[in-house]
Design an enzyme around this catalytic site. Sequence first.
Site, short mmCIF file in Angstrom:
data_model
loop_
_atom_site.label_atom_id
_atom_site.label_comp_id
_atom_site.label_asym_id
_atom_site.label_seq_id
_atom_site.Cartn_x
_atom_site.Cartn_y
_atom_site.Cartn_z
N GLY A 250 0.73 -1.25 0.00
CA GLY A 250 0.00 0.00 0.00
C GLY A 250 0.76 1.30 0.00
N ASP A 309 2.12 -1.70 -10.58
CA ASP A 309 3.38 -2.22 -10.05
C ASP A 309 3.22 -3.73 -10.05
OD1 ASP A 309 5.92 -2.19 -8.90
OD2 ASP A 309 5.09 -2.29 -6.89
N CYS A 362 9.82 -4.49 -9.65
CA CYS A 362 11.05 -4.48 -8.85
C CYS A 362 11.90 -5.69 -9.25
CB CYS A 362 10.74 -4.49 -7.35
SG CYS A 362 9.72 -5.88 -6.78
#
Length: 429
Positions: A250, A309, A362
Amino acid sequence: MNRAPNRPRRPSGQEPDAPGVPARRAALKLLDAVLRRGLALEQALDSAAQGLAPNDRGLAHAIAAEALRRLPDLDALIDSATQRDLPEDAKPRFALRIALVQALSLGTPGHAAISTVLPLVDGGPRKLVHGVFGTLLRQGATLPEPPTLPDPVALRWHAAWGDQMIEDAERAIAVPPPLDLTLRDPGRAPDLPGTSLFPGHLRLDEKASVTGIEGYAEGDWWVQDLAASIPARLIGRGNGTALDLCAAPGGKTLQLAAAGWAVTAVDLSESRLARLHENLERTGLTARVVAADLLTWQPPAPADAVLLDAPCSATGIFRRHPDVLHRVRPSLINEMAELQSRLLARAAEWVKPGGTLVFSTCSLEPREGEAQLERFLAKHSGFEIAPIADDELPRGVSPRDDGTLRLLPGALAEAGGLDGFFIARLRRS
């Protein structure tokens, strides 16, 4: 008297573990979960450390994480002191990894390192562990600095990024990363010892218990690696609608809400969304939170900004989670890339004309970054790269010539480094 059917019992005559042994037993379970069963370190922690006091739980995690950072070098030492190489999954090898990493990297006295590990093995293997450990310490064994990357990882990353990246990655894995805070109000920095590398960011000088840091209870900040804060920063401030996809835990939702967006945060994991609910309450920020599968969920209307993401191999966060160096295989990278492709195609449908789509992972794998973007743009002519500008990034970080951002392990190394990321901002025509 009837005994509860599920109550665990020790074998007759077995003595309780001596102090210090339960933490090492949990560390062995953690290493086994990562190396033999392919589980994430954090995923395995609750089961491996069940019943342990918080200090022992933390010690077990620290031992396992440090062993994973230095696994190739630990194994090279072990193999140098045995007539025959021990099997990779042999308990004596696991026990020696735990004893050696304590003595050679964590500063544990040799007698304590070995005495708390020997109870993990029985019979002949116990003599083997004791003998190999004693031999190596008498020889003055040391672990190299920086640590060595596992061969499969080094070969894969060298092919993609070259020699310098491997050197930078080995230096990055040597120590746990610093603690970064993202500020709810960039104009009100907390009075904490640290360095601001970008407006709204603070990198603390010393590690501390998160809940004990000034401003936690007031919701003045949340923990978020500086690299992980960049995707939401690239959307900027606004008063329209934004979708944060794959939102948990979050941090990006909080950023968008603090920047004025009406945010809908979507994630498949209800348990991970619980943390988002807690942080929204703590910070006083608001967002609509939805637990749903993005492959079947549909928003009520397109949004002005969409942030994806995406789920990935997470190899870019190897400094924090060294288990990824040992459990991520090319098959997982390919699987994640295919999922990203499907999610990216759906996310594109939910962007208003003229709206913004930010895609990030990532990951240090080109298949989950550069190749993924190339594939998307070839199929979606209505989108083009909205180039990232230098002044949108921390000083010392620059976008690539095509306007995207690739963060490798050497980025801001002198200031404590950044996680590895690929980030692209797109505009819909």
